[in-house]
Design an enzyme around this catalytic site. Structure first.
Site, PDB file in Angstrom:
ATOM      1  N   ASP A  93      27.498  27.333  82.160  1.00 27.41           N
ATOM      2  CA  ASP A  93      26.250  26.936  82.457  1.00 27.41           C
ATOM      3  C   ASP A  93      25.276  28.140  81.526  1.00 27.41           C
ATOM      4  OD1 ASP A  93      23.715  25.790  83.056  1.00 27.41           O
ATOM      5  OD2 ASP A  93      23.347  27.201  84.736  1.00 27.41           O
ATOM      6  N   GLU A 144      27.188  22.594  79.832  1.00 34.68           N
ATOM      7  CA  GLU A 144      26.108  21.871  80.072  1.00 34.68           C
ATOM      8  C   GLU A 144      25.273  21.653  78.895  1.00 34.68           C
ATOM      9  OE1 GLU A 144      23.424  21.239  83.760  1.00 34.68           O
ATOM     10  OE2 GLU A 144      22.674  22.778  82.637  1.00 34.68           O
ATOM     11  N   ASP A 195      23.250  29.830  88.753  1.00 40.43           N
ATOM     12  CA  ASP A 195      23.979  29.590  87.596  1.00 40.43           C
ATOM     13  C   ASP A 195      25.447  29.641  87.810  1.00 40.43           C
ATOM     14  OD1 ASP A 195      21.690  30.228  85.512  1.00 40.43           O
ATOM     15  OD2 ASP A 195      21.823  31.991  86.830  1.00 40.43           O
TER      16      ASP A 195
END
EC number: 3.1.21.10
Length: 175
Positions: free
Chosen positions: A16, A76, A148
């Site tokens: 992420d 992502e 995160d």
């Protein structure tokens, strides 16, 4: 009659990306079984110039990739917001997050935030609390210290569920 082939576990890292915290989560998947391996975040000091922060993210991810040796990676996709400068900076962190596994020869898949939420929670507009609850169910041994790291585990889970489709699309594209 021949026995079915033995499935080999596949180690996956989810990433992420972020300039303040780049979350990472490593799982193994064998068929439908998911096993938590590790998670955390790379956190470069806020007072560093942008180039140095990007370097710190790269070095942190390179260390994690070397330690955990994943076979596949998932990142992502960038969430576009109203602040164009912030979106561009996030895109730079995302580029580093994609580059690090590629430098290790690891294939990198990309997933939209809504696809991650829909895969893990069942709804594309789930909030962070819903993701945390589902992570406890899917990976009971996981205790991410930050949102995160939790998001990175969710990205890895998404890849575990969609990796066969990604592999097929790549195979067809290379024909």
């Amino acid at each position: 009659m021949t026995p079915p082939p033995i499935r080999q576990p596949v180690r996956i890292i989810g990433i992420d990306p972020g300039l303040r915290r780049t979350g990472w989560g490593v799982i193994e998947t064998e068929g439908n079984r998911l096993v938590f391996i590790g998670c955390g975040s790379v956190e470069p000091p806020d007072n560093l110039p942008l180039a140095s922060r990007l370097l710190a993210i790269h070095e942190g991810l390179a260390t994690i990739l070397g330690d955990f040796r994943p076979a596949e990676a998932a990142v992502e996709q960038t969430f576009v917001n109203k602040d164009g400068v912030a979106t561009l900076k996030l895109g730079q962190a995302r580029g580093v997050a994609m580059l690090a596994p590629a430098m290790f020869g690891i294939s990198v898949a990309e997933y939209a935030p809504n696809q991650v939420k829909k895969t893990v929670v069942g709804a594309g507009h789930a909030d962070k609390n819903q993701i945390a609850v589902m992570l406890k169910i899917l990976l009971p041994k996981a205790e991410p210290k930050s949102a995160d790291a939790a998001d990175a585990l969710a990205i890895a889970i998404t890849h575990a569920h969609h990796r066969q489709g990604v592999a097929l699309r790549l195979k067809v594209a290379n024909l």
